[in-house]
Structures are given as C-alpha cells and as structure tokens.
Design an enzyme around this catalytic site. Structure first.
Site, PDB file in Angstrom:
ATOM      1  N   ARG A  16      41.720  39.000  54.663  1.00 26.08           N
ATOM      2  CA  ARG A  16      41.749  39.587  56.015  1.00 26.08           C
ATOM      3  C   ARG A  16      43.200  40.155  56.001  1.00 26.08           C
ATOM      4  O   ARG A  16      44.171  39.702  55.460  1.00 26.08           O
ATOM      5  CB  ARG A  16      41.590  38.888  56.910  1.00 26.08           C
ATOM      6  CG  ARG A  16      40.176  38.105  56.752  1.00 26.08           C
ATOM      7  CD  ARG A  16      39.870  37.032  57.882  1.00 26.08           C
ATOM      8  NE  ARG A  16      38.605  36.475  57.756  1.00 26.08           N
ATOM      9  CZ  ARG A  16      38.291  35.314  57.176  1.00 26.08           C
ATOM     10  NH1 ARG A  16      39.338  34.706  56.434  1.00 26.08           N
ATOM     11  NH2 ARG A  16      36.962  34.978  57.139  1.00 26.08           N
ATOM     12  N   HIS A  70      40.455  47.344  56.327  1.00 31.64           N
ATOM     13  CA  HIS A  70      39.439  46.044  56.069  1.00 31.64           C
ATOM     14  C   HIS A  70      38.618  46.370  55.079  1.00 31.64           C
ATOM     15  O   HIS A  70      37.954  45.244  54.567  1.00 31.64           O
ATOM     16  CB  HIS A  70      39.003  45.645  57.395  1.00 31.64           C
ATOM     17  CG  HIS A  70      38.213  44.525  57.415  1.00 31.64           C
ATOM     18  ND1 HIS A  70      38.511  43.215  57.235  1.00 31.64           N
ATOM     19  CD2 HIS A  70      36.838  44.374  57.394  1.00 31.64           C
ATOM     20  CE1 HIS A  70      37.864  42.295  57.402  1.00 31.64           C
ATOM     21  NE2 HIS A  70      36.608  42.847  57.284  1.00 31.64           N
ATOM     22  N   ARG A  81      38.874  44.531  51.694  1.00 33.57           N
ATOM     23  CA  ARG A  81      38.443  43.080  51.799  1.00 33.57           C
ATOM     24  C   ARG A  81      36.880  43.485  51.500  1.00 33.57           C
ATOM     25  O   ARG A  81      36.274  42.607  50.531  1.00 33.57           O
ATOM     26  CB  ARG A  81      38.525  42.289  53.042  1.00 33.57           C
ATOM     27  CG  ARG A  81      37.705  41.182  53.079  1.00 33.57           C
ATOM     28  CD  ARG A  81      38.279  40.572  54.463  1.00 33.57           C
ATOM     29  NE  ARG A  81      37.383  39.500  54.823  1.00 33.57           N
ATOM     30  CZ  ARG A  81      37.273  37.948  54.248  1.00 33.57           C
ATOM     31  NH1 ARG A  81      38.102  37.641  53.499  1.00 33.57           N
ATOM     32  NH2 ARG A  81      36.253  37.315  54.976  1.00 33.57           N
ATOM     33  N   HIS A 128      34.969  31.552  54.464  1.00 40.11           N
ATOM     34  CA  HIS A 128      34.088  31.383  55.352  1.00 40.11           C
ATOM     35  C   HIS A 128      33.432  29.992  55.435  1.00 40.11           C
ATOM     36  O   HIS A 128      33.214  29.404  54.468  1.00 40.11           O
ATOM     37  CB  HIS A 128      32.745  32.229  55.064  1.00 40.11           C
ATOM     38  CG  HIS A 128      33.073  33.808  55.481  1.00 40.11           C
ATOM     39  ND1 HIS A 128      33.001  34.353  56.686  1.00 40.11           N
ATOM     40  CD2 HIS A 128      33.382  35.071  54.665  1.00 40.11           C
ATOM     41  CE1 HIS A 128      33.300  35.443  56.816  1.00 40.11           C
ATOM     42  NE2 HIS A 128      33.429  35.859  55.437  1.00 40.11           N
ATOM     43  N   TYR A 148      26.408  39.456  51.105  1.00 35.86           N
ATOM     44  CA  TYR A 148      26.865  40.282  49.762  1.00 35.86           C
ATOM     45  C   TYR A 148      25.882  39.984  48.733  1.00 35.86           C
ATOM     46  O   TYR A 148      25.844  41.022  47.857  1.00 35.86           O
ATOM     47  CB  TYR A 148      28.311  39.812  49.494  1.00 35.86           C
ATOM     48  CG  TYR A 148      29.301  40.515  50.481  1.00 35.86           C
ATOM     49  CD1 TYR A 148      29.645  41.784  50.345  1.00 35.86           C
ATOM     50  CD2 TYR A 148      29.946  39.782  51.663  1.00 35.86           C
ATOM     51  CE1 TYR A 148      30.727  42.446  51.303  1.00 35.86           C
ATOM     52  CE2 TYR A 148      30.722  40.332  52.515  1.00 35.86           C
ATOM     53  CZ  TYR A 148      30.996  41.535  52.304  1.00 35.86           C
ATOM     54  OH  TYR A 148      32.052  42.151  53.145  1.00 35.86           O
TER      55      TYR A 148
END
Length: 398
Positions: free
Chosen positions: A206, A314, A317, A340, A349
């Site tokens: 991030r 972003h 990422r 996460h 994903y």
C-alpha cells in the site's frame, strides 16, 4: 384532573381532561413510563399496553426514552467511542456522516427510523448525483452504527438497514499492467523513484506502507522487506507514522532477485546509512505525500507513455496482487503477502485469475478445433485427389 378508568393487571389507563386516554406502565426497572402518544379510545390504549407487555415477555421491549436520541448525536458518539479505529478511518467516517447522513437523517430519533426511510434516503443520495460507491460507503456506516444500537445498546429491536445490494460499491475494474509495462514505467520515472515503482508492485504494498519503509526494513541478502509501520495523511495534522492498516499488515515480503538488485543500487545511491533513514523520499529528503506524486514523478505523463493514462498509483499494488495470484499461490499465502486478515480479497484475485485461466483454456480449445477441422478438410481433399488419380490411371489403361 384526570379521571381513572379502572385497573389492569399490567399498567393503567386514565382519561385526560381533553377526553383522550393516556396509557402508563412500569418498565423492567420499576419506573413508570407514559405511552409516546395519547389515544382517542380506551380500547386503543388497552391494546397498546397488551402489546408492550408481550414485548417485555419476549424480551423485545425497547425503552422509548432511549429511542428518542437523535441519530446525529448517537452516530457522533459511536465514532468517538469506537475502539481501534485508525485516524484516517475516523476522518472518513466523520466526513461521510457530515456530508451524506446528517443532512438527511441526522435529526431523526433512532426509534423512528425504519427501512422505507433508509430506502428513501439512499434514493435521494443517488438522485442528487452521489456515486453508487460513495452511497455504499455511507450505507455501510449507517448500518454499523445502527447495529450497535441493536446488539450492544439494545435501543432498537431490528436494524432498519435491510436494502439488498446497497452495501456494494460496484467499482469499475482497475487496470492491471503487464510485466513489460511495469518495467517500462520504472524506466520512465526519474531514476530516484525507479525502485519505488518496482517495490510497490512486486511487494504488493500500500502507499502508506511503501512510503514508510526505512533502511532497517530492507534485507538485500535475504531479498526481503519488512512492513511494520505505515504513513497516514490526516487533514490538519499532516503525515502520521503508525502501525499498518491491520494486524496482518505486519509482514515480511520476499522480492524477486531482479528487483532486489534495483533496491540495492537505490540504497547505495539515494539513502543514508542510518538504520532509521527512510528509503523513499523527495530530493530534499522529506517524506512523499501521495498528493505530490504527480509533481515529483510526473505521474500522469509517465502512465500515459505506457498506454495507461487512468492508472492510479494504488493500481501498482493491484497489479502485484494479480501477478501473485497467477502463480497459483494458496489463499493463505496470498493473504500473508497482501497483508489481509480476511481471505475475501485473496479469493477475488484467485477468482479473477481462474476466469482468465478458463478463458485461455477455451481459446486453446477453439484453436485445437480449428486445427482439427482444417486437418479433416485437408484429409478429405487428399482422398478425393487420390480417388481421382486412381480413376484416371484406370481410364488410361483402357
């Protein structure tokens, strides 16, 4: 003076000088309470007391005095008293409350909120040009606030936020760069920020995490970076250094050797030897603000040159997460790399890469079918030619 109208087993009803009837009853704490309104007929007041008694038996009764608190006041206290909220989240919640909730529902008592009212509020937001994404954020905040009123404070018996799909943002699909585009972008930006592009992408970091990296977090021998802190930008305060977004945000990520070489060169050329020295800074050595990115890197011009004019920082990422998922990594491994707590993002994903894989398989299938069809046609032509040849030989023999 009011006249008494008989006695009841639960509560009592009396006739007021106005001719209307007032219902009173004892709460679980023994304190007498009045019905929120008076009644034209005594039977209506009796029916109200019967309903209240049934609610108490089923443990569904809510103190009407508590339910009189305005949503504005309750929501503000909710944000102030919510534990473990990051400063940036507090700012976002406060902004959503002031901008999209208080102007519409702030003066409403909690006990008067219902699903049709919430539905009308959301429709008005969308009708006034608020995006679906922003309306979803405001809806989720309102739902969380009212869920506390239901489960913890027991002010409400049911959360009025019951609109299917209202919490879904349906954000536009973000671009994913190819490997060639990632390295081309790294070559286009000023040399001081080449490593920033590659570390953010291949480390799945991030913005707040990559901008807070210090020399002590880099191990070029092992090829790893350690994420233990992050910058947040707070209005009126500035850049604040604190813990990562979640507990899972504290992690160690291994970089590809080709990226480690770039990082090693960057440390030697651009970073002080002190362990606390920040890895990525401006020319003057100050931390980088996300809002200054276009100025110091010429971001818009750079991404336009690689054919992605709408690319956000972003999205690097996002690209890294997608590339990691395409390797076939497990959900748990992706969660650890991405930082996460929940498997939801990793599964998204993985689902995306699974769809891409099925598309590849389907394309290969079509190619195989086309090739076989072509082969059969070629064989058929060959057989016809062979038959024709045999026939001509037979005719010439005659």
């Amino acid at each position: 003076m009011a006249n008494k109208e008989g006695h009841r087993r639960f509560g009592n009803v009396r006739k007021l000088p106005s001719g209307r009837y007032q219902a009173r009853y004892p709460g679980p704490d023994g304190r007498m309470r009045n019905a929120p309104e008076t009644f034209a007929r005594k039977s209506d007041a009796d029916r109200y007391l019967t309903l209240v008694e049934a609610q108490m038996v089923r443990r569904e009764w809510v103190d009407p005095d508590l339910a009189k608190v305005k949503l504005d006041d309750y929501a503000r206290r909710w944000i102030e008293q919510r534990p473990n909220l990051r400063p940036r989240t507090v700012h976002l919640y406060g902004w959503l409350l002031e901008k999209h909730i208080v102007p519409y529902l702030g003066g409403t008592e909690l006990g008067r909120l219902d699903t049709p009212m919430v539905r009308d509020w959301r429709a008005e937001l969308l009708g006034n040009g608020v995006s679906v994404s922003m309306a979803a954020k405001a809806y989720r905040l309102l739902r969380a606030v009212l869920m506390t009123a239901v489960k913890e404070d027991q002010i409400l018996t049911r959360n009025p936020c019951q609109i299917p799909g209202a919490d879904q943002e349906k954000a536009a699909e973000r671009p994913v760069l190819t490997l060639a585009q990632v390295f081309k972008l790294a070559d286009i930006v000023p040399p001081r920020y080449r490593a920033l592009v590659l570390v953010t992408t291949f480390g799945c970091l991030r913005w707040g995490e990559v901008s807070a990296l210090q020399r002590q977090d880099i191990d070029t021998t092992a090829g790893t970076i350690r994420i233990r802190q992050a910058y947040t930008e707070q209005r009126g305060v500035g850049l604040v250094l604190g813990p990562p977004k979640s507990r899972a945000g504290r992690r160690t990520v291994t970089l590809p050797p080709a990226v480690v070489e770039v990082v090693r060169d960057h440390l030697a050329a651009e970073v002080d030897d002190h362990p606390d020295a920040f890895v990525f800074t401006t020319e003057s050595g100050r931390p980088i603000w996300r809002g200054n990115l276009n100025k110091i890197i010429a971001w818009k011009a750079s991404v336009s040159r690689i054919g992605q004019p709408n690319l956000h920082f972003h999205d690097l990422r996002h690209t890294g997460n997608t590339l990691a998922a395409r390797t076939g990594a497990s959900t748990r491994d992706l969660m650890a790399r991405m930082g996460h707590d929940s498997p939801q993002a990793a599964l998204i994903y993985q689902h995306a890469t699974a769809e891409a894989d099925r598309a590849i398989a389907q394309a290969l299938h079509e190619a195989v079918r086309a090739d076989r069809k072509k082969g059969k046609k070629s064989d058929a032509n060959g057989k016809r030619k062979d038959k024709a040849g045999k026939k001509s030989k037979k005719d010439s023999g005659r």
